[in-house]
Design a protein around this motif. Structure first.
Motif, short mmCIF file in Angstrom:
data_model
loop_
_atom_site.label_atom_id
_atom_site.label_comp_id
_atom_site.label_asym_id
_atom_site.label_seq_id
_atom_site.Cartn_x
_atom_site.Cartn_y
_atom_site.Cartn_z
N SER A 9 1.60 1.56 1.98
CA SER A 9 0.66 0.56 1.16
C SER A 9 0.45 -0.79 1.88
O SER A 9 1.73 -1.11 2.37
N THR A 10 -0.25 -1.61 1.19
CA THR A 10 -0.47 -3.01 1.90
C THR A 10 0.50 -3.83 1.06
O THR A 10 1.03 -4.83 1.79
N ALA B 50 2.94 -8.90 5.81
CA ALA B 50 1.75 -9.45 4.98
C ALA B 50 1.61 -10.82 4.93
O ALA B 50 0.74 -11.19 4.97
N LEU B 51 2.52 -11.41 4.33
CA LEU B 51 2.62 -12.88 4.01
C LEU B 51 2.27 -13.70 5.64
O LEU B 51 1.54 -14.46 5.45
N LYS B 52 3.05 -13.20 6.31
CA LYS B 52 2.81 -13.85 7.57
C LYS B 52 1.49 -13.65 8.22
O LYS B 52 0.66 -14.83 8.78
N LYS B 53 0.61 -12.52 8.39
CA LYS B 53 -0.49 -12.30 8.61
C LYS B 53 -1.76 -13.04 7.83
O LYS B 53 -2.54 -13.51 8.07
N HIS B 54 -1.12 -13.07 6.30
CA HIS B 54 -2.21 -13.75 5.60
C HIS B 54 -2.28 -15.34 5.91
O HIS B 54 -3.42 -15.89 5.97
N ILE C 181 -6.82 -6.70 12.02
CA ILE C 181 -7.00 -6.48 13.35
C ILE C 181 -6.26 -4.99 13.89
O ILE C 181 -5.23 -5.07 13.72
N LYS C 182 -7.15 -4.38 14.69
CA LYS C 182 -6.75 -2.98 15.09
C LYS C 182 -6.56 -3.45 16.65
O LYS C 182 -7.55 -3.84 17.11
N TRP C 183 -5.49 -3.01 17.31
CA TRP C 183 -5.22 -3.17 18.83
C TRP C 183 -5.97 -2.02 19.69
O TRP C 183 -6.19 -2.08 20.85
#
Length: 191
Positions: A168-169, A175-179, A186-188
């Protein structure tokens, strides 16, 4: 000598006296007072007096209490008779060693006067007495119950080993860093 009980209410007085004696004995144990033959004779005299108050006509000759007072009690054929060991047939054991009568106790224990030992009596020819268990039966039961409960708890945890929630997200620890970096979906890998 009919063994009839006194009609007066002296039983309650005797019970109160016995409870006071028990408290006094506990105080003596806490104060490390050794029991002497004088103290034993005094306690027997008090018991004789209590029996005379409760049974003023006297106890019948076959009564075990009277036989004990007169030192005529015959324990042959009883369980208590098996626990009596004559002095000539007795052996003393400590730390799986037989304590010989010809040697001093300091030869076995040492010269320290504060050393406390527990000596067991055994009849001659029976060998060393059985060792006492390291833990008591009650402690063993408690330990078994604790480990059984722990085992059941571990079984339940193994059954609930569902890791699907980790996808789950909200379970993503980055998640906090990405936000804050603005990098969310982003998918690589190419699609």
């Amino acid at each position: 000598m009919n063994g009839l009980k006194n009609v007066y209410q002296v039983e309650a007085q005797c019970l109160r006296r016995m409870k006071l004696d028990e408290e006094m004995v506990m105080k003596q144990v806490q104060a490390n007072v050794c029991v002497t033959m004088e103290m034993v004779k005094d306690a027997l005299d008090q018991l004789r007096g209590a029996v005379m108050i409760v049974y003023p006509m006297g106890l019948p000759p076959y009564d075990p209490v009277r036989m004990e007072f007169e030192n005529k009690e015959d324990l042959s054929g009883t369980q208590a008779g098996l626990q009596i060991i004559n002095e000539s047939d007795a052996q003393m054991w400590w730390a799986a060693k037989e304590l010989k009568r010809t040697q001093k106790l300091s030869d076995y224990v040492g010269k320290n006067e504060k050393t406390k030992i527990i000596v067991k009596l055994q009849q001659k020819g029976q060998g060393a007495p059985a060792r006492e268990p390291v833990i008591s039966n009650e402690e063993q039961k408690e330990m078994m119950l604790y480990y059984y409960r722990r085992q059941e708890e571990l079984k339940k945890l193994e059954e609930n080993d569902d890791d699907s929630c980790l996808d789950s997200t909200w379970a993503d620890n980055t998640a906090l860093k990405k936000h804050f970096h603005g990098v969310k979906d982003i998918k690589w890998r190419p699609r």
